[in-house]
Structure formats: C-alpha cells, structure tokens
Scaffold this active site. Structure first.
Site, PDB file in Angstrom:
ATOM      1  N   GLY A  29       0.857  -1.191   0.000  1.00 31.61           N
ATOM      2  CA  GLY A  29       0.000   0.000   0.000  1.00 31.61           C
ATOM      3  C   GLY A  29       0.888   1.234   0.000  1.00 31.61           C
ATOM      4  CB  ILE A  36       3.289   2.482   4.738  1.00 35.02           C
ATOM      5  CG1 ILE A  36       2.400   3.594   5.330  1.00 35.02           C
ATOM      6  CG2 ILE A  36       4.570   2.323   5.558  1.00 35.02           C
ATOM      7  CD1 ILE A  36       1.817   3.289   6.703  1.00 35.02           C
ATOM      8  CD  GLU A  55       1.487  -1.477  20.134  1.00 32.56           C
ATOM      9  OE1 GLU A  55       0.943  -0.358  20.204  1.00 32.56           O
ATOM     10  OE2 GLU A  55       1.976  -1.930  19.100  1.00 32.56           O
ATOM     11  NE  ARG A  97      -2.823  -1.443  14.315  1.00 31.46           N
ATOM     12  CZ  ARG A  97      -2.420  -0.213  13.994  1.00 31.46           C
ATOM     13  NH1 ARG A  97      -1.131   0.039  13.841  1.00 31.46           N
ATOM     14  NH2 ARG A  97      -3.289   0.769  13.848  1.00 31.46           N
ATOM     15  CB  THR A 142      -4.660  -9.632  -3.113  1.00 26.99           C
ATOM     16  OG1 THR A 142      -3.642  -8.906  -3.789  1.00 26.99           O
ATOM     17  CG2 THR A 142      -5.714  -8.692  -2.589  1.00 26.99           C
ATOM     18  CG  HIS A 163       2.389   1.984  17.881  1.00 27.98           C
ATOM     19  ND1 HIS A 163       1.378   1.053  17.954  1.00 27.98           N
ATOM     20  CD2 HIS A 163       2.206   2.619  16.694  1.00 27.98           C
ATOM     21  CE1 HIS A 163       0.614   1.137  16.876  1.00 27.98           C
ATOM     22  NE2 HIS A 163       1.102   2.084  16.095  1.00 27.98           N
TER      23      HIS A 163
HETATM   24  C1  DGY Z   1      -1.779   3.990  12.563  1.00 25.28           C
HETATM   25  O1  DGY Z   1      -1.915   5.055  11.985  1.00 25.28           O
HETATM   26  O2  DGY Z   1      -2.452   2.989  12.313  1.00 25.28           O
HETATM   27  C2  DGY Z   1      -0.765   3.950  13.650  1.00 25.28           C
HETATM   28  O3  DGY Z   1      -0.204   2.701  13.778  1.00 25.28           O
HETATM   29  C3  DGY Z   1      -1.402   4.349  14.933  1.00 25.28           C
HETATM   30  O4  DGY Z   1      -2.366   3.413  15.292  1.00 25.28           O
END
Ligand code: DGY
Length: 291
Positions: free
Chosen positions: A140, A142, A240, A212, A163, A258
């Site tokens: 995506g 990022i 967390e 995550r 996918t 995080h």
């Molecule tokens: C996001 O933008 O999903 C960060 O990890 C904060 O939850």
C-alpha cells in the site's frame, strides 16, 4: 455536547471543532454525534452508548479495533487518516532496518555503559544494507514509500500484496535478507507470519514490523529471537504497551514504542484530517477519507 474525543489531538486544527468533551467511552453519551478515537476498541457495546452517533473518526490509518460493519449497519461513517503518515512510518521502518543491521542499539548501550574499550579497527562488525534483498509484505502507501527508500539504499526489492498467494509470500520470506511488514491487520493477516513462516526466514535475516503486532505470532517470534537465529526491529506488539520480557535483554532486536507516525508534522496533519472529516459529516457533506 455533539463531539466527544478520547483525548485532545495535537495541532491547530483541533480548535476548529469548538466545544469537545474529552472522556472515556465507558458512559452513555446520548447527544454525541461525532466520536474522535485513537484506535480504541469500538464494538457494539460502545456504539450502543451513542444512539445519535454519525461518525467515528480514527486518528490513525489502521482501524482494526473498530467494528466497521457494526458502524455501517447503524449508518455511522468511519474515517481514518491515510496518506499523511506515510513518510513518517516509512522513515521509521528504515531507521529500524539501519539500527538492526548496523547494531546501533547495542553500540549505544556499550558507549553509555562505558564498556567501549577497543579501537575502531577491531570487531563489532555488522551487516551491509546496500546490496541486500528487502522483502515487503503489503504494497500500500507505506510499503511503496519503503520500496522507494530502498532504491536509494541500493537494495534489491521484492514484494507481495496482501491479496497474493501463500506460495508467493513463502518465496519472499525465503529469498529476503530483510522482511518488512506493511499489511493492515485483518482476519486474513492476523497471525500471517506464524511459526512455520518464521522458520522460512534465512539464518541471520531480519524482520521489521511497523504495522501491527498481531500480524506475527509473537511467541514464535520470541523463540526465534531468543535462539539468536534471526534479528528484528519491532515498533508494534500484540498487547501494547506490554513487550515480552524475553526481548528486553536481547541484542539482536531493536525495540521502539509504536513511533511510526510520531513526527510533529504527521500528527498535526492527522488531526487536520480527523477534524475535516468530522466537520464535513456534521455539515451533512461526504467524509474526506471514509474507510
Ligand atoms: C496507525 O496510523 O495505524 C498507527 O499505527 C497508529 O495506530
């Protein structure tokens, strides 16, 4: 009060909301139409406390804690903050890659504890990032921003989209020196990198997670890291702010709390987007970034 937030978000856009109640989600709020959250769990029980709710605006791109289907059934819009935290998160991903591969955490600890006793030309060798193969899981915004940075570091880039097939993911894990996770947390990606898949990673390779914690089987990852077979850079964890005790003394893992979107400009832009979404929906306009 029409607007309720679980906390005040940073930046000048906040003031445009006018009166905002800051409260937990534990009590009933009969008049609230807009709820601003930072990935707190929003399930049916919470939604029942907000009978007039029109929008849940999440401060963050990941909305795995929100029952989006439940919101849809009640006619409640859910929004998130895509785009504005892409560079911050991709930068942190690279910071972790470099920190793990060049042993920065370990080096820093040695200097601070006054255990640095040798001249520079001896020992403490690490892995070169240039020329290594980076496997990106999830392409995506990022993931793509990480791929662009990797080109600047002269890395070979492999990727799988969420996918794609199991075999393609397995091949990527086998072929990469560094694997970085950028998939959203969904029922399909929960536990995606399980013990079997961790075992496919090459000896001495490195796993980076700024997505995550729940995408990886954390206990299986702890076992691999304790054995010393692989390295990791972890910004996210399954529970967390709890970090598995076994990781705290390991030099083959770099741990951060995080921090993916934690730059001033990204956080202010996230607030801007949250506020714009809320004001649009309260005016009766479509939201800017619905999920
Ligand atoms: C996001 O933008 O999903 C960060 O990890 C904060 O939850």
């Amino acid at each position: 009060m029409r607007v309720l937030a679980t906390r005040r978000f940073i930046g000048p856009a906040w003031d445009e909301l006018g009166d905002v109640a800051i409260d937990s989600l534990d009590d009933a709020h009969r008049d609230v139409e807009a709820l601003l959250v930072a990935n707190e769990p929003i399930d049916g029980a919470v939604l029942d406390r907000f009978p007039k709710l029109r929008i849940v605006a999440n401060f963050g791109v990941g909305y795995d804690q929100i029952d989006v289907d439940g919101c849809k059934r009640r006619g409640i819009v859910v929004t998130n903050t895509p785009g504005v935290l892409t560079d911050a998160t991709a930068d942190l991903t690279f910071a972790l890659i470099l920190a793990v591969r060049r042993r920065l955490g370990e080096g820093e600890r040695i200097v601070r504890s006054r255990e640095w006793t040798w001249t520079w030309s001896r020992g403490f060798l690490a892995d070169e990032v240039a020329g290594s193969t980076l496997g990106i899981v999830g392409l995506g915004r990022i993931g793509a921003a990480v791929a662009r940075r990797a080109q600047g570091f002269d890395m070979r880039v492999l990727f799988v989209r969420s996918t794609e097939t199991d075999e393609q993911l397995d091949d990527l894990l086998r072929a990469s020196d560094i694997v970085t996770l950028h998939a959203p947390l969904t029922s399909k990606t929960h536990g995606l990198i399980d013990a079997r898949r961790l075992a496919l990673l090459q000896d001495g390779s490195c796993l980076i997670n700024t997505a995550r914690g729940e995408i990886v089987d954390e206990q299986a990852l702890v076992r691999e890291l304790v054995s010393g077979r692989i390295q990791a850079g972890l910004d996210v964890f399954a529970d967390e702010p709890h970090v598995p005790e076994e990781l705290l003394g390991l030099d083959n893992v770099v741990l951060t709390p995080h921090l993916g979107s934690a730059t001033l400009s990204a956080r202010e832009a996230m607030t801007r987007l949250v506020v714009d979404n809320v004001l649009a929906v309260l005016r009766g306009d479509p939201p800017l970034t619905p999920v």
